[in-house]
Write a protein that holds these residues in place. Sequence first.
Motif, PDB file in Angstrom:
ATOM      1  N   PRO A   1       0.631  -1.190  -0.003  1.00 47.94           N
ATOM      2  CA  PRO A   1       0.058   0.102   0.074  1.00 47.94           C
ATOM      3  C   PRO A   1       0.907   1.239   0.014  1.00 47.94           C
ATOM      4  O   PRO A   1       2.064   1.192   0.408  1.00 47.94           O
ATOM      5  N   THR A   2       0.439   2.459  -0.440  1.00 43.35           N
ATOM      6  CA  THR A   2       0.929   3.727  -0.194  1.00 43.35           C
ATOM      7  C   THR A   2       1.273   3.878   1.147  1.00 43.35           C
ATOM      8  O   THR A   2       0.709   3.437   2.206  1.00 43.35           O
ATOM      9  N   PRO A   3       2.530   4.749   1.602  1.00 42.53           N
ATOM     10  CA  PRO A   3       2.836   4.973   3.031  1.00 42.53           C
ATOM     11  C   PRO A   3       1.576   5.488   3.583  1.00 42.53           C
ATOM     12  O   PRO A   3       1.487   5.325   4.865  1.00 42.53           O
ATOM     13  N   SER A   4       0.787   6.241   3.264  1.00 46.84           N
ATOM     14  CA  SER A   4      -0.294   6.833   4.122  1.00 46.84           C
ATOM     15  C   SER A   4      -1.464   5.751   4.364  1.00 46.84           C
ATOM     16  O   SER A   4      -2.160   6.058   5.315  1.00 46.84           O
ATOM     17  N   ASP A   5      -1.343   4.696   3.341  1.00 44.95           N
ATOM     18  CA  ASP A   5      -2.463   3.708   4.196  1.00 44.95           C
ATOM     19  C   ASP A   5      -1.708   2.585   4.737  1.00 44.95           C
ATOM     20  O   ASP A   5      -2.551   1.724   5.067  1.00 44.95           O
ATOM     21  N   LEU A   6      -0.260   2.453   4.947  1.00 44.75           N
ATOM     22  CA  LEU A   6       0.295   1.426   5.688  1.00 44.75           C
ATOM     23  C   LEU A   6      -0.085   1.352   6.959  1.00 44.75           C
ATOM     24  O   LEU A   6       0.135   2.341   7.796  1.00 44.75           O
ATOM     25  N   THR A   7      -0.421   0.216   7.457  1.00 47.16           N
ATOM     26  CA  THR A   7      -0.852  -0.020   9.016  1.00 47.16           C
ATOM     27  C   THR A   7       0.176  -1.377   9.415  1.00 47.16           C
ATOM     28  O   THR A   7       0.518  -2.101   8.531  1.00 47.16           O
ATOM     29  N   PRO A   8       0.304  -1.612  10.594  1.00 44.48           N
ATOM     30  CA  PRO A   8       1.256  -2.938  10.891  1.00 44.48           C
ATOM     31  C   PRO A   8       0.577  -3.844  10.609  1.00 44.48           C
ATOM     32  O   PRO A   8       1.191  -4.976  10.062  1.00 44.48           O
TER      33      PRO A   8
ATOM     34  N   ARG B   1       5.466  -2.640  17.998  1.00 39.64           N
ATOM     35  CA  ARG B   1       5.811  -1.748  19.349  1.00 39.64           C
ATOM     36  C   ARG B   1       6.630  -0.406  18.606  1.00 39.64           C
ATOM     37  O   ARG B   1       6.475   0.627  19.225  1.00 39.64           O
ATOM     38  N   ARG B   2       7.337  -0.424  17.605  1.00 38.71           N
ATOM     39  CA  ARG B   2       8.117   0.648  17.076  1.00 38.71           C
ATOM     40  C   ARG B   2       7.469   1.188  15.817  1.00 38.71           C
ATOM     41  O   ARG B   2       8.197   2.120  15.268  1.00 38.71           O
ATOM     42  N   TRP B   3       6.217   0.911  15.825  1.00 44.70           N
ATOM     43  CA  TRP B   3       5.540   1.404  14.683  1.00 44.70           C
ATOM     44  C   TRP B   3       5.586   3.073  14.564  1.00 44.70           C
ATOM     45  O   TRP B   3       5.841   3.504  13.222  1.00 44.70           O
ATOM     46  N   ASP B   4       5.555   3.831  15.525  1.00 46.07           N
ATOM     47  CA  ASP B   4       5.620   5.161  15.257  1.00 46.07           C
ATOM     48  C   ASP B   4       7.011   5.763  14.997  1.00 46.07           C
ATOM     49  O   ASP B   4       7.269   6.978  14.831  1.00 46.07           O
ATOM     50  N   SER B   5       7.972   4.917  15.132  1.00 44.89           N
ATOM     51  CA  SER B   5       9.326   5.177  14.749  1.00 44.89           C
ATOM     52  C   SER B   5       9.609   5.028  13.225  1.00 44.89           C
ATOM     53  O   SER B   5      10.731   5.675  12.748  1.00 44.89           O
ATOM     54  N   PHE B   6       8.722   4.574  12.258  1.00 42.02           N
ATOM     55  CA  PHE B   6       8.847   4.461  11.170  1.00 42.02           C
ATOM     56  C   PHE B   6       8.430   5.723  10.475  1.00 42.02           C
ATOM     57  O   PHE B   6       7.304   6.153  10.385  1.00 42.02           O
ATOM     58  N   ASP B   7       9.233   6.264   9.680  1.00 44.24           N
ATOM     59  CA  ASP B   7       8.811   7.562   8.843  1.00 44.24           C
ATOM     60  C   ASP B   7       9.141   7.486   7.430  1.00 44.24           C
ATOM     61  O   ASP B   7      10.467   7.079   6.963  1.00 44.24           O
ATOM     62  N   SER B   8       8.231   7.004   6.399  1.00 44.28           N
ATOM     63  CA  SER B   8       8.436   6.824   5.185  1.00 44.28           C
ATOM     64  C   SER B   8       9.062   7.891   4.387  1.00 44.28           C
ATOM     65  O   SER B   8       9.475   7.648   3.204  1.00 44.28           O
ATOM     66  N   ARG B   9       9.104   9.149   4.995  1.00 40.32           N
ATOM     67  CA  ARG B   9       9.761  10.252   4.304  1.00 40.32           C
ATOM     68  C   ARG B   9      11.278   9.911   4.330  1.00 40.32           C
ATOM     69  O   ARG B   9      12.332  10.515   3.308  1.00 40.32           O
ATOM     70  N   TRP B  10      11.757   9.246   5.212  1.00 42.25           N
ATOM     71  CA  TRP B  10      13.379   8.951   5.134  1.00 42.25           C
ATOM     72  C   TRP B  10      13.822   7.564   5.066  1.00 42.25           C
ATOM     73  O   TRP B  10      15.271   7.279   4.944  1.00 42.25           O
ATOM     74  N   SER B  11      12.706   6.526   5.152  1.00 42.40           N
ATOM     75  CA  SER B  11      13.186   5.176   5.099  1.00 42.40           C
ATOM     76  C   SER B  11      12.067   4.500   4.083  1.00 42.40           C
ATOM     77  O   SER B  11      11.089   4.562   4.457  1.00 42.40           O
ATOM     78  N   SER B  12      12.720   3.369   3.315  1.00 39.10           N
ATOM     79  CA  SER B  12      11.692   2.413   2.803  1.00 39.10           C
ATOM     80  C   SER B  12      11.395   1.440   3.635  1.00 39.10           C
ATOM     81  O   SER B  12      11.996   1.189   4.738  1.00 39.10           O
ATOM     82  N   VAL B  13       9.955   1.109   3.560  1.00 40.72           N
ATOM     83  CA  VAL B  13       9.596  -0.124   4.541  1.00 40.72           C
ATOM     84  C   VAL B  13      10.591  -1.140   4.777  1.00 40.72           C
ATOM     85  O   VAL B  13      10.874  -1.768   5.877  1.00 40.72           O
ATOM     86  N   GLU B  14      11.262  -1.906   3.487  1.00 43.96           N
ATOM     87  CA  GLU B  14      11.868  -2.856   3.491  1.00 43.96           C
ATOM     88  C   GLU B  14      13.174  -2.538   4.169  1.00 43.96           C
ATOM     89  O   GLU B  14      13.697  -3.582   5.117  1.00 43.96           O
ATOM     90  N   THR B  15      13.895  -1.408   4.053  1.00 43.46           N
ATOM     91  CA  THR B  15      14.993  -1.334   4.935  1.00 43.46           C
ATOM     92  C   THR B  15      14.718  -0.944   6.400  1.00 43.46           C
ATOM     93  O   THR B  15      15.598  -1.621   7.005  1.00 43.46           O
ATOM     94  N   TRP B  16      13.822  -0.542   6.674  1.00 43.18           N
ATOM     95  CA  TRP B  16      13.344  -0.493   8.264  1.00 43.18           C
ATOM     96  C   TRP B  16      13.158  -1.747   8.877  1.00 43.18           C
ATOM     97  O   TRP B  16      13.757  -2.255   9.694  1.00 43.18           O
ATOM     98  N   LEU B  17      12.358  -2.806   7.992  1.00 43.62           N
ATOM     99  CA  LEU B  17      11.925  -3.896   8.362  1.00 43.62           C
ATOM    100  C   LEU B  17      13.003  -4.857   8.505  1.00 43.62           C
ATOM    101  O   LEU B  17      13.216  -5.591   9.439  1.00 43.62           O
TER     102      LEU B  17
END
Length: 212
Positions: free
Chosen positions: A25-32, A70-86
Motif C-alpha cells: 500500500p501507499t505509505p499513507s495507507d500502511l498499517t502494522p 511496538r516501534r511503529w511510531d518510529s517508522f517515517d516513510s519520508r526517510w526510509s523505505s519499509v523494506e530497509t526499516w523492516l
Amino acid sequence: MVTGASTNSSARVGDAGADVGALLPTPSDLTPRRLYDTHFPFVWRNLRRLGVPDTILEDASQDVFLVVHRRWDSFDSRWSSVETWLFGILMRVARNHRRSLRRRAWAIPSTGDLVEVVPSPAAGPAELVARREAVALLDRLLDSLDEDKRAIIVLVDVEQLSVPQAAESLEVNLNTAYWRLRTARTQLRKSLARFRASENRSETDKGGGASS
C-alpha cells in the motif's frame, strides 16, 4: 494486533511470489496489519537467509512483527523505505535467535521440507526440485559469510535493494557498505568455486567407480 492472524507459513511464503512491492500500500495507507499481510514472505525468507532454522521460523517471524507493532511510531516513510526499516528489525531478531540456539546444549535440525518461494502454482516436479536445490545452495554459500557480509549480500544481491538502502538498513556508512559488498562477493565466488570443484570430483569418482 499485527500478529493476530493465524497463518500456514509455508503456504503464505509460496503465495507471495518474488515481488512484494507490487502488493505494498501507499505509505499513507500502511498499517502494522497491512505490513504483516504484504511483507510476511519478505520477513520469512530473509530470516531464513540470515541463518534462522526452519523449525523456528514461525516464532522468529512473529517476533519481528511484535517489534514492528511496538516501534511503529518510529517508522517515517519520508526517510526510509519499509523494506530497509523492516530488514533492520528482522536482522536483530535473527541474531537474537541464533544466540539463543548457541546457548542451548542441543541443536534444532532443519526440517528440510520447505520451499522458500514456490515459482508458480503450475510448477512441475522438475522445477520444484531445481528450486529446492538452488535454495539449498544459496543457504550453503551464505553460511560461509559472517553476519555483516551475509546481510549486505541478502539486501543487495538477493532482495535487489540499492547499496545506499542497504547501508541505511544496516546503520553503516556508504563506504563500509560498499567494502562489505565487495568482500562478500569475493568470498562467495571462492566458496562457489570450491563447491563446484567438489561436485566435479564427486562426479569423476562416481564415473571411475562405474567403469572399473
